[in-house]
Every structure is written in structure tokens, then in C-alpha cells.
Design a protein around this motif. Structure first.
Motif, PDB file in Angstrom:
ATOM      1  N   ASP A 189      13.964  -5.891  25.517  1.00 43.10           N
ATOM      2  CA  ASP A 189      14.329  -6.857  24.476  1.00 43.10           C
ATOM      3  C   ASP A 189      15.053  -8.028  25.111  1.00 43.10           C
ATOM      4  O   ASP A 189      15.486  -7.971  26.264  1.00 43.10           O
ATOM      5  N   HIS A 233      18.265 -10.782  21.029  1.00 45.27           N
ATOM      6  CA  HIS A 233      18.272 -11.129  19.606  1.00 45.27           C
ATOM      7  C   HIS A 233      16.990 -10.600  18.982  1.00 45.27           C
ATOM      8  O   HIS A 233      15.895 -10.829  19.508  1.00 45.27           O
ATOM      9  N   ARG A 262      15.086 -11.443  16.440  1.00 46.49           N
ATOM     10  CA  ARG A 262      14.028 -12.406  16.123  1.00 46.49           C
ATOM     11  C   ARG A 262      13.397 -12.958  17.394  1.00 46.49           C
ATOM     12  O   ARG A 262      12.176 -13.148  17.456  1.00 46.49           O
ATOM     13  N   LEU A 263      14.198 -13.201  18.415  1.00 47.21           N
ATOM     14  CA  LEU A 263      13.656 -13.684  19.677  1.00 47.21           C
ATOM     15  C   LEU A 263      12.710 -12.650  20.267  1.00 47.21           C
ATOM     16  O   LEU A 263      11.586 -12.970  20.685  1.00 47.21           O
ATOM     17  N   THR A 264      13.124 -11.392  20.285  1.00 52.35           N
ATOM     18  CA  THR A 264      12.271 -10.316  20.805  1.00 52.35           C
ATOM     19  C   THR A 264      10.980 -10.209  20.001  1.00 52.35           C
ATOM     20  O   THR A 264       9.889 -10.087  20.560  1.00 52.35           O
ATOM     21  N   HIS A 290       9.449 -12.511  18.130  1.00 50.01           N
ATOM     22  CA  HIS A 290       8.556 -13.660  18.300  1.00 50.01           C
ATOM     23  C   HIS A 290       7.895 -13.667  19.669  1.00 50.01           C
ATOM     24  O   HIS A 290       6.721 -14.036  19.803  1.00 50.01           O
ATOM     25  N   ASP A 349      14.656 -21.219  20.628  1.00 50.43           N
ATOM     26  CA  ASP A 349      16.093 -21.302  20.836  1.00 50.43           C
ATOM     27  C   ASP A 349      16.603 -19.882  21.089  1.00 50.43           C
ATOM     28  O   ASP A 349      15.817 -18.931  21.121  1.00 50.43           O
ATOM     29  N   ASP A 350      17.897 -19.721  21.283  1.00 50.08           N
ATOM     30  CA  ASP A 350      18.396 -18.405  21.701  1.00 50.08           C
ATOM     31  C   ASP A 350      18.373 -17.360  20.582  1.00 50.08           C
ATOM     32  O   ASP A 350      18.662 -16.185  20.815  1.00 50.08           O
ATOM     33  N   THR A 351      18.003 -17.797  19.353  1.00 46.20           N
ATOM     34  CA  THR A 351      17.846 -16.835  18.267  1.00 46.20           C
ATOM     35  C   THR A 351      16.372 -16.600  17.938  1.00 46.20           C
ATOM     36  O   THR A 351      16.063 -15.897  16.971  1.00 46.20           O
ATOM     37  N   GLY A 352      15.467 -17.207  18.712  1.00 44.85           N
ATOM     38  CA  GLY A 352      14.048 -16.952  18.539  1.00 44.85           C
ATOM     39  C   GLY A 352      13.310 -17.931  17.653  1.00 44.85           C
ATOM     40  O   GLY A 352      12.119 -17.742  17.377  1.00 44.85           O
ATOM     41  N   ARG A 353      13.968 -18.997  17.195  1.00 46.08           N
ATOM     42  CA  ARG A 353      13.260 -19.980  16.379  1.00 46.08           C
ATOM     43  C   ARG A 353      12.260 -20.744  17.252  1.00 46.08           C
ATOM     44  O   ARG A 353      12.622 -21.272  18.304  1.00 46.08           O
ATOM     45  N   THR A 400      15.392 -21.578  25.423  1.00 47.66           N
ATOM     46  CA  THR A 400      15.008 -20.282  25.975  1.00 47.66           C
ATOM     47  C   THR A 400      13.538 -20.340  26.339  1.00 47.66           C
ATOM     48  O   THR A 400      12.669 -20.403  25.462  1.00 47.66           O
TER      49      THR A 400
END
Length: 377
Positions: free
Chosen positions: A158, A161, A163-165, A167, A187-191, A197
Motif C-alpha cells: 500500500d 492512504h 484512496r491513493l492505494t 487508485h 496528490d498524496d491522498t490519491g486524487r 505523488t
């Protein structure tokens, strides 16, 4: 032992090493994105990134990454007039990620991916690249984070985050389906509309298929060359006495069946696609016509038939009588192969695959000294 199996042996021995991966190429780079090289602390090397042009520099960087336990990136371009300058004499350029592989989560995800590569299964490996704030130094604060997606779509590893994982895994699955390799950015939250990132994803896909119909000596030579070129090779013929594994040791499968019945079943099961090569070698109408009719109405990317021009004319007449349209008949490469003056089974196999490679790449098949522009498409 191949490259993937060799690196797996290091993982099995819990040996620390640095993994170098080509993440981007330009122009005539010798090896594609996803090519790997491993360097152990004692200097031992597995694999190659450029055929010798930049390996010494990557080797030095890999040892440094092992010592600092930090991942780093490097760019290698065209070598200058100094014969000792680091660069690619071919005129290409490559970006390389080098990351320490220490016993832990990263080693586990790499193992999952390499096992898929060694077994010719679908999988993806995602590796963290330096973001905008790290690009000046070209390094991360530690090893590159990683994630593997196996053939069943199961995620291993993973990125901190959820959501990042999620996506990364979703996009990696799409890249497996497309057979593509490249860099994603979130971004670092997966957006996905964010930045900062950067993730490089390399994929393993099942090998293309070579379906050979006709258990003759030409089939044995074609099977051997097809396997050498990375195809999954099947030899099929209805004549049991000729269709044996002993006669075709290079084939992955040897099938005793009427060719058209076997082909129809494979196509219905979704195991024929635009990467499939079909070579009909029997030059016997009772075998050729039914299987060719199935092949030209399938998604197979290349369909060829061995035989003289007279034999091929008889085949096409028989196909018309069987209801084949002219556009369907035009899909057949017959007589099969390029004009290389081939006579022996081995030379004929080379002639056939020369045509296959030209067809797949959209190349001309002309001598490179008579052409201009990029060599690698």
C-alpha cells in the motif's frame, strides 16, 4: 536462468540489493520502460538497461543507494564527443529509478511481480518516483514505496492512504489490460487531479500466441523460433502419428485435433486476439480451408498459409466457394513469409517471422541502410 528468475533467487536468499528500472525512454533507447537491472552490495549484477552504454554509471548509483538506503533517479542522454562520457551512443535517452530492495514489504511486492513475469502471467508493479519537491535532488528519503497487482487482481502492498492505494491499483489494472507501462500522478491522498505523488507502473502480460497448424518439419523450426521470440506456441494437427511432443519439443502445447475445431474452441474461449499469429502449414485443402475460414473471421492479428502460388490460388478459390468474402481472403499472407530466398525449414521460419514482425510494427521490411528516420518505432 532468466533475469526474473535470477532476481527471485536473490529475494529467496534474503539478499539486499538495489533495483534499477527504466521508467521512460526517448528516441532509439535500446531497452523499453520496465527493463530491470539488479546490483548487490558486493557488486554482482543481474540484467541490463542499455546494452552496456550506461551500466557502469547505474552500477555506481546503485551501490550508493544501497549505502544510503535511499531511492534515486537519473537521466542519461546522448553521449558527447568525449569517448568516456556517460550516455547512449545510439542517440536515445532514458530515465532510471534506482531503489534499495531490503527484506520487507517492497521485497514482497517485487517478488509477486517477478513470479508473474517468470510464469508469463498478468501483473503490475507500482514504484514511487521523486515528486516535484524532490526532483532537484532526484532522491527520496528512503526506498521507493511499492505495490504489486497479481493476476487475480489482488493488491499486495500500500501507499499509506487508502484512496491513493485504490487508485493506483485501479489504474494499474487498466494498464495490464492495455499492456502499457508509464507514470501516474496523484496528490498524496490519491486524487487524480492532484500532483506531487508520481508512480511508475510496469506491467507483465501473458505472451502472444503462435498457433501452428500442420505437424511437419517446417512447424518444428517455426515453433523453436516462436518460443525464442517469446510466443506461447501450440502445434495442432489431426494426424496423431505425426503430432507428438517428441517431434515438437519447443512447443508449449501439442494438440491432436482437427485444426478448425481446435481454433474455433480457442476463439470462443477468448484465447485468440490481435496479438495471435496463425500459421497454416499443411498445404492440404481439407485441413487448410476450414481452419483458414475460422482464422480470417477471428481477431487473430496475423494469418499466413504455406505453399506455392498455385496451391494458394486453389485455397482462395475453395474459400470463395465456402462463402469467404474478398476482404476476408485478403487477410491471408499467402504464400507466407518475406522474400528472403528461404528454402530450409529454419530459413523459412525466419522468413515467416520477419513478415510477422514487419506486420505487427507497421515497418517496411526494407534494408535499414535504404531507409531514413528512427530505427525503433
Amino acid at each position: 536462468m532468466n533475469e526474473a528468475a535470477s532476481i527471485l533467487s536473490w529475494l529467496g536468499a534474503h539478499r539486499d540489493f538495489a533495483l534499477a528500472v527504466v521508467t521512460k525512454t526517448w528516441s532509439s533507447a535500446p531497452r523499453p520502460a520496465g527493463a530491470m537491472m539488479a546490483v548487490a552490495a558486493d557488486g554482482e549484477v543481474i540484467g541490463s538497461l542499455s546494452g552496456g552504454c550506461v551500466e557502469s554509471a547505474v552500477h555506481e548509483l546503485a551501490l550508493d543507494c544501497l549505502a544510503t538506503r535511499r531511492a534515486a533517479t537519473a537521466h542519461y542522454g546522448t553521449s558527447d564527443e568525449d569517448a568516456f562520457a556517460v550516455g547512449l551512443a545510439c542517440g536515445g535517452q532514458i530515465d532510471v529509478l534506482v531503489t534499495p530492495v531490503l527484506d520487507g514489504a517492497q521485497a514482497s511486492s517485487l517478488r509477486i511481480y517477478l513470479e508473474a513475469v517468470a510464469g508469463a502471467q498478468a501483473a503490475a508493479l507500482a514504484l514511487e518516483l521523486p515528486g516535484p519537491t524532490e526532483e532537484v535532488s532526484g532522491s527520496l528519503s528512503g526506498p521507493s514505496r511499492s505495490l504489486a497487482l497479481d493476476e487475480h487482481g489482488i493488491v499486495h502492498g500500500d501507499f499509506g492512504h487508502p484512496r491513493l492505494t485504490e487508485h493506483i491499483a485501479t489504474d494499474a489494472a487498466a494498464m495490464i489490460a492495455a499492456g502499457s507501462t508509464g507514470t501516474l500522478e496523484f496528490d498524496d491522498t490519491g486524487r487524480r487531479l492532484g500532483a506531487g505523488t508520481r508512480i511508475f507502473v510496469t506491467t507483465s502480460t501473458p505472451p502472444p500466441r503462435l498457433l501452428i497448424f500442420g505437424a511437419i518439419d517446417y512447424a518444428a523450426a517455426l515453433a523453436e523460433l516462436g518460443r525464442f521470440l517469446g510466443y506461447h506456441v501450440t502445434v495442432c494437427d489431426a494426424r496423431e502419428v505425426f503430432t507428438t511432443s517428441a517431434r515438437f519439443p519447443a512447443a508449449h502445447e501439442v494438440v491432436v485435433s482437427w485444426p478448425h475445431r481446435y481454433f474455433a474452441a480457442e476463439a470462443a474461449a477468448g484465447r485468440v486476439n490481435d496479438s495471435t499469429v496463425v500459421a497454416v502449414l499443411t498445404h492440404d485443402l481439407k485441413f487448410d480451408v476450414p481452419v483458414l475460414l475460422e482464422a480470417i473471421r477471428s481477431e487473430a492479428g496475423y494469418v499466413g498459409a504455406l505453399g506455392s502460388r498455385r496451391t494458394h490460388a486453389q485455397r482462395t478459390d475453395a474459400l470463395r466457394e465456402a462463402g469467404a468474402a474478398e476482404a476476408e481472403i485478403a487477410r491471408i499472407h499467402g504464400p507466407i513469409g518475406l522474400d528472403l530466398g528461404a528454402r530450409s525449414p529454419e530459413a523459412t521460419a525466419l522468413s515467416i517471422f520477419a513478415e510477422v514482425l514487419a506486420e505487427v510494427s507497421g515497418a517496411t521490411g526494407a534494408s535499414l541502410r535504404t531507409t531514413t528516420g528512427q530505427i525503433h518505432r
